[in-house]
Scaffold this motif. Structure first.
Motif, PDB file in Angstrom:
ATOM      1  N   UNK A  66      10.595 -16.938   2.606  1.00 55.89           N
ATOM      2  CA  UNK A  66      10.922 -15.876   1.568  1.00 55.89           C
ATOM      3  C   UNK A  66      12.198 -14.890   2.017  1.00 55.89           C
ATOM      4  N   UNK A  67      12.100 -14.505   3.195  1.00 55.84           N
ATOM      5  CA  UNK A  67      12.939 -13.887   3.833  1.00 55.84           C
ATOM      6  C   UNK A  67      14.349 -14.292   3.942  1.00 55.84           C
ATOM      7  N   UNK A  68      14.203 -15.704   4.193  1.00 56.73           N
ATOM      8  CA  UNK A  68      15.525 -16.618   4.362  1.00 56.73           C
ATOM      9  C   UNK A  68      16.229 -16.499   3.287  1.00 56.73           C
ATOM     10  N   UNK A  69      15.405 -16.750   2.024  1.00 54.14           N
ATOM     11  CA  UNK A  69      15.990 -16.886   0.810  1.00 54.14           C
ATOM     12  C   UNK A  69      16.595 -15.696   0.433  1.00 54.14           C
ATOM     13  N   UNK A  70      15.937 -14.727   0.600  1.00 51.76           N
ATOM     14  CA  UNK A  70      16.562 -13.249   0.309  1.00 51.76           C
ATOM     15  C   UNK A  70      17.810 -12.984   1.075  1.00 51.76           C
ATOM     16  N   UNK A  71      17.877 -13.476   2.420  1.00 54.74           N
ATOM     17  CA  UNK A  71      19.053 -13.251   3.122  1.00 54.74           C
ATOM     18  C   UNK A  71      20.033 -13.988   2.565  1.00 54.74           C
ATOM     19  N   UNK A  72      19.786 -15.207   2.168  1.00 54.40           N
ATOM     20  CA  UNK A  72      20.620 -16.209   1.517  1.00 54.40           C
ATOM     21  C   UNK A  72      21.408 -15.659   0.207  1.00 54.40           C
ATOM     22  N   UNK A  73      20.416 -15.076  -0.681  1.00 56.73           N
ATOM     23  CA  UNK A  73      21.008 -14.418  -1.809  1.00 56.73           C
ATOM     24  C   UNK A  73      21.682 -13.128  -1.641  1.00 56.73           C
ATOM     25  N   UNK A  74      21.330 -12.462  -0.528  1.00 58.89           N
ATOM     26  CA  UNK A  74      21.923 -11.356  -0.201  1.00 58.89           C
ATOM     27  C   UNK A  74      23.531 -11.736   0.319  1.00 58.89           C
ATOM     28  N   UNK A  75      23.518 -12.765   1.105  1.00 56.58           N
ATOM     29  CA  UNK A  75      24.769 -13.123   1.545  1.00 56.58           C
ATOM     30  C   UNK A  75      25.574 -13.490   0.387  1.00 56.58           C
ATOM     31  N   UNK A  76      25.280 -14.521  -0.603  1.00 55.22           N
ATOM     32  CA  UNK A  76      26.066 -14.693  -1.750  1.00 55.22           C
ATOM     33  C   UNK A  76      26.680 -13.617  -2.354  1.00 55.22           C
ATOM     34  N   UNK A  77      25.720 -12.629  -2.687  1.00 56.65           N
ATOM     35  CA  UNK A  77      26.105 -11.340  -3.359  1.00 56.65           C
ATOM     36  C   UNK A  77      27.105 -10.754  -2.594  1.00 56.65           C
ATOM     37  N   UNK A  78      27.161 -10.509  -1.306  1.00 57.01           N
ATOM     38  CA  UNK A  78      28.007  -9.997  -0.526  1.00 57.01           C
ATOM     39  C   UNK A  78      29.409 -10.655  -0.451  1.00 57.01           C
ATOM     40  N   UNK A  79      29.338 -12.076  -0.394  1.00 59.31           N
ATOM     41  CA  UNK A  79      30.416 -12.681  -0.588  1.00 59.31           C
ATOM     42  C   UNK A  79      31.235 -12.865  -1.892  1.00 59.31           C
ATOM     43  N   UNK A  80      30.278 -12.754  -2.937  1.00 53.55           N
ATOM     44  CA  UNK A  80      30.860 -12.599  -4.235  1.00 53.55           C
ATOM     45  C   UNK A  80      31.527 -11.225  -4.487  1.00 53.55           C
ATOM     46  N   UNK A  81      30.829 -10.033  -3.821  1.00 55.14           N
ATOM     47  CA  UNK A  81      31.700  -8.856  -3.943  1.00 55.14           C
ATOM     48  C   UNK A  81      32.909  -8.971  -3.348  1.00 55.14           C
TER      49      UNK A  81
END
Length: 243
Positions: free
Chosen positions: A216-231
């Motif tokens: 779960x932590x890895x998925x959250x980090x992955x989503x957070x990374x995508x959000x940061x990249x998108x921003x």
């Protein structure tokens, strides 16, 4: 048992009194009369020995705690018989003054050499009698020592037998204790299996939860990374557009 012993005591006392009286008469007798008296005394001494043997058997049947008094009395009777036998042997070669004068021929018919020969024979008989007495005494003492050894061995045998019985009883008790302990260990082992199983199951569940949380932590980090990249991409886009 003690009543039989006392009966033998009375018979022994009467018999020894008769023997003592006859032994005192032997030196005063001569010829066939003396021989007959000697034969009678020998028979009575044999009867006395048989009575002592009977008393000895009775003493052995008496309980150990009350045997000491009877053993002491029996020992004194044996000593009394030994003294009578010694007196009897002396009386056989002893002569009263009248008999000695008759044998030595004080009437002048016997020569001095015959007298000396008779005296020499009497001395030889006396020495032989003393040697026989010494040998008999040694034999009696040896018999007494042997009897004491046999009694001690009998007591030791009883002690060893009792010790063996106690060892067998102890061995049986140890066998029972060993079987009980073995049963207890088996019971504990069987009861310990579910506990181990529960512990293993708990560990597996905890490991699964831990692994799930990591995923779960890895998925959250992955989503957070995508959000940061998108921003970042949006920021670059608007910056370029503004130019």
């Amino acid at each position: 048992m003690s009543s039989d012993f006392e009966t033998y005591e009375q018979e022994f006392g009467t018999l020894t009194a008769e023997i003592t009286s006859r032994i005192g008469k032997i030196p005063k007798l001569g010829g066939d009369e003396k021989k007959n008296m000697v034969v009678n005394v020998e028979k009575q001494l044999e009867e006395a020995r048989e009575l002592l043997e009977q008393m000895d058997l009775e003493v052995r049947e008496i309980p150990v705690q009350s045997r000491g008094m009877h053993s002491t009395r029996l020992k004194s009777y044996k000593q009394e018989l030994e003294k009578l036998e010694k007196d009897f042997k002396r009386s056989r070669i002893a002569y009263s003054d009248e008999v000695r004068d008759e044998l030595l021929g004080d009437d002048g018919n016997s020569s001095a050499s015959q007298r000396a020969h008779l005296l020499d024979n009497a001395e030889k008989l006396e020495r032989s009698s003393r040697r026989l007495e010494a040998g008999y005494q040694i034999a009696v003492e040896t018999e007494q020592v042997g009897q004491e050894i046999l009694e001690n061995l009998h007591h030791d045998r009883e002690k060893i037998q009792r010790s063996r019985d106690r060892l067998r009883e102890t061995d049986a008790n140890l066998g029972k204790s060993s079987r009980i302990l073995t049963g207890m260990l088996r019971s504990v082992s069987l009861k310990g299996l579910p506990c181990s199983y529960v512990k293993n199951s708990t560990k597996e569940r905890m490991q699964a939860v831990f692994d799930t949380r990591i995923i779960q932590n890895r998925i959250l980090m992955f989503i957070l990374g995508i959000i940061i990249l998108f921003t970042v991409v949006l920021a670059i886009y608007f910056s370029v557009r503004g130019l």
